[in-house]
Design an enzyme around this catalytic site. Structure first.
Site, PDB file in Angstrom:
ATOM      1  N   HIS A 127      49.612  -0.616   2.240  1.00 41.08           N
ATOM      2  CA  HIS A 127      50.171   0.722   2.483  1.00 41.08           C
ATOM      3  C   HIS A 127      49.104   1.822   2.435  1.00 41.08           C
ATOM      4  CE1 HIS A 127      54.226  -0.695   2.541  1.00 41.08           C
ATOM      5  NE2 HIS A 127      54.221  -1.089   1.288  1.00 41.08           N
ATOM      6  N   HIS A 166      57.834  -5.081   3.335  1.00 45.51           N
ATOM      7  CA  HIS A 166      57.610  -3.694   3.747  1.00 45.51           C
ATOM      8  C   HIS A 166      56.490  -3.642   4.785  1.00 45.51           C
ATOM      9  CE1 HIS A 166      59.097  -3.511  -0.486  1.00 45.51           C
ATOM     10  NE2 HIS A 166      59.938  -2.672   0.080  1.00 45.51           N
ATOM     11  N   ASP A 253      57.964 -10.535  -1.297  1.00 44.44           N
ATOM     12  CA  ASP A 253      59.122  -9.758  -1.724  1.00 44.44           C
ATOM     13  C   ASP A 253      60.312  -9.836  -0.763  1.00 44.44           C
ATOM     14  OD1 ASP A 253      57.388  -8.450  -0.022  1.00 44.44           O
ATOM     15  OD2 ASP A 253      57.335  -6.573  -1.150  1.00 44.44           O
TER      16      ASP A 253
END
Length: 316
Positions: A127, A166, A253
């Site tokens: 990120h 993500h 995740d």
């Protein structure tokens, strides 16, 4: 059996994120114990981290950003750029060690000392933007590794596969105008759709148009949808691109037992993904594959997920 490296360093646990934060130091002993209890440590080349030269960090991150990060840590700040990015006085040094260890692994793989490797590092990285920390990430580990490869070996095509639940906004943005790096991400979107990027129509920019591919997955989906999208999107993309080395942003995740998502991927589903990536590495990249830990917050499942991932690297 492959000569597989395993980067693990207890100093990665010194990065403290405070109470109730999901990215906790205990994640790494969980990974280590899963590999150890499976009897795999003796089959791996164990690697400790070293500090990187700052010039490699600067291939991705703005110098002012690096200085801000160092200053924030040394002045005792507990949050950097975002409430998600909680830290302590040694977070900057720990983030440097994560990069340094990965670059050590990259060198060994690209020089032929290792066939492939798994890097159990923290803090994670995908990120992190050029000048901003986001989503538990400070330095973009995988992006720095790609630039390091490009600048030190005659590699024209680097492939990145990101299966964290993500989207890796930082990695995509860093390479979105670079046709020498193909970034592929499969991730949940929408709902829990941090950071809100990674939509299907995002294909890169300018000369890099067509070298970004996203496979958004709707909440509630699991193994069958991941298999469908990877077969539809990733496999033909890499068949065309033919990466000479593959880097994995390995986030676990998306597991059904991980509270950080609404995706229902099973342990067997993760194994299928790893097997496909290993097959592509063997087909296009002389087996050269470096996997770097991103997310994955279920301490119950991380041991088996890490174990299976490393077994596939060893036997692929």
């Amino acid at each position: 059996m492959n000569k597989t490296g395993f980067l693990y360093d207890e100093r990665y646990q010194l990065h403290k994120t405070g109470h109730f934060h999901p990215e906790i130091p205990d994640r790494l002993p969980s990974v280590y114990n899963g590999i150890k209890e499976a009897g795999l440590l003796s089959k791996l080349v164990l690697i400790k981290a070293s500090m990187p030269e700052m010039k490699w960090i600067e291939t991705v991150h703005d110098k002012n950003y690096i200085q801000r990060f160092e200053s924030a840590c040394s002045s005792g700040k507990m949050i950097f750029d975002s409430p998600d990015n909680q830290m302590c006085a040694v977070t900057y040094d720990t983030a440097l060690l994560a990069v340094g260890g990965i670059l050590d692994v990259v060198r060994q793989v690209l020089d032929g000392e290792l066939d492939n490797a798994f890097c159990a590092v923290r803090p994670p990285g995908h990120h992190a933007e050029v000048n901003r920390a986001m989503g538990f990430c400070y330095f973009n580990n995988i992006a720095i590794a790609a630039r390091y490869i490009q600048k030190n070996w005659s590699i024209e095509r680097v492939g990145i596969v990101d299966f964290d639940v993500h989207h890796g906004n930082g990695t995509q943005h860093i390479f979105e105008d670079d046709p020498s790096v193909f970034y592929y991400s499969i991730h949940q979107h929408p709902s829990f759709a941090y950071p809100g990027t990674g939509r299907e129509f995002e294909h890169g920019k300018n000369l890099g148009y067509g070298y970004t591919k996203n496979s958004p997955v709707l909440p509630g989906q699991g193994d069958s949808e991941y298999k469908r999208l990877i077969q539809r999107d990733l496999l033909p993309a890499f068949a065309d691109f033919k990466p000479e080395v593959i880097l994995i942003s390995a986030g676990f995740d998306a597991h059904v037992d991980d509270d950080m998502s609404d995706i229902k991927l099973t342990t067997a589903g993760f194994s299928w993904i790893a097997e496909k990536i290993v097959e592509m590495a063997n087909t296009y990249a002389q087996g050269r594959l470096i996997s770097v830990l991103e997310g994955g917050y279920s301490l119950k499942r991380l041991p088996e997920l890490a174990r299976d991932h490393v077994e596939i690297l060893l036997n692929g």
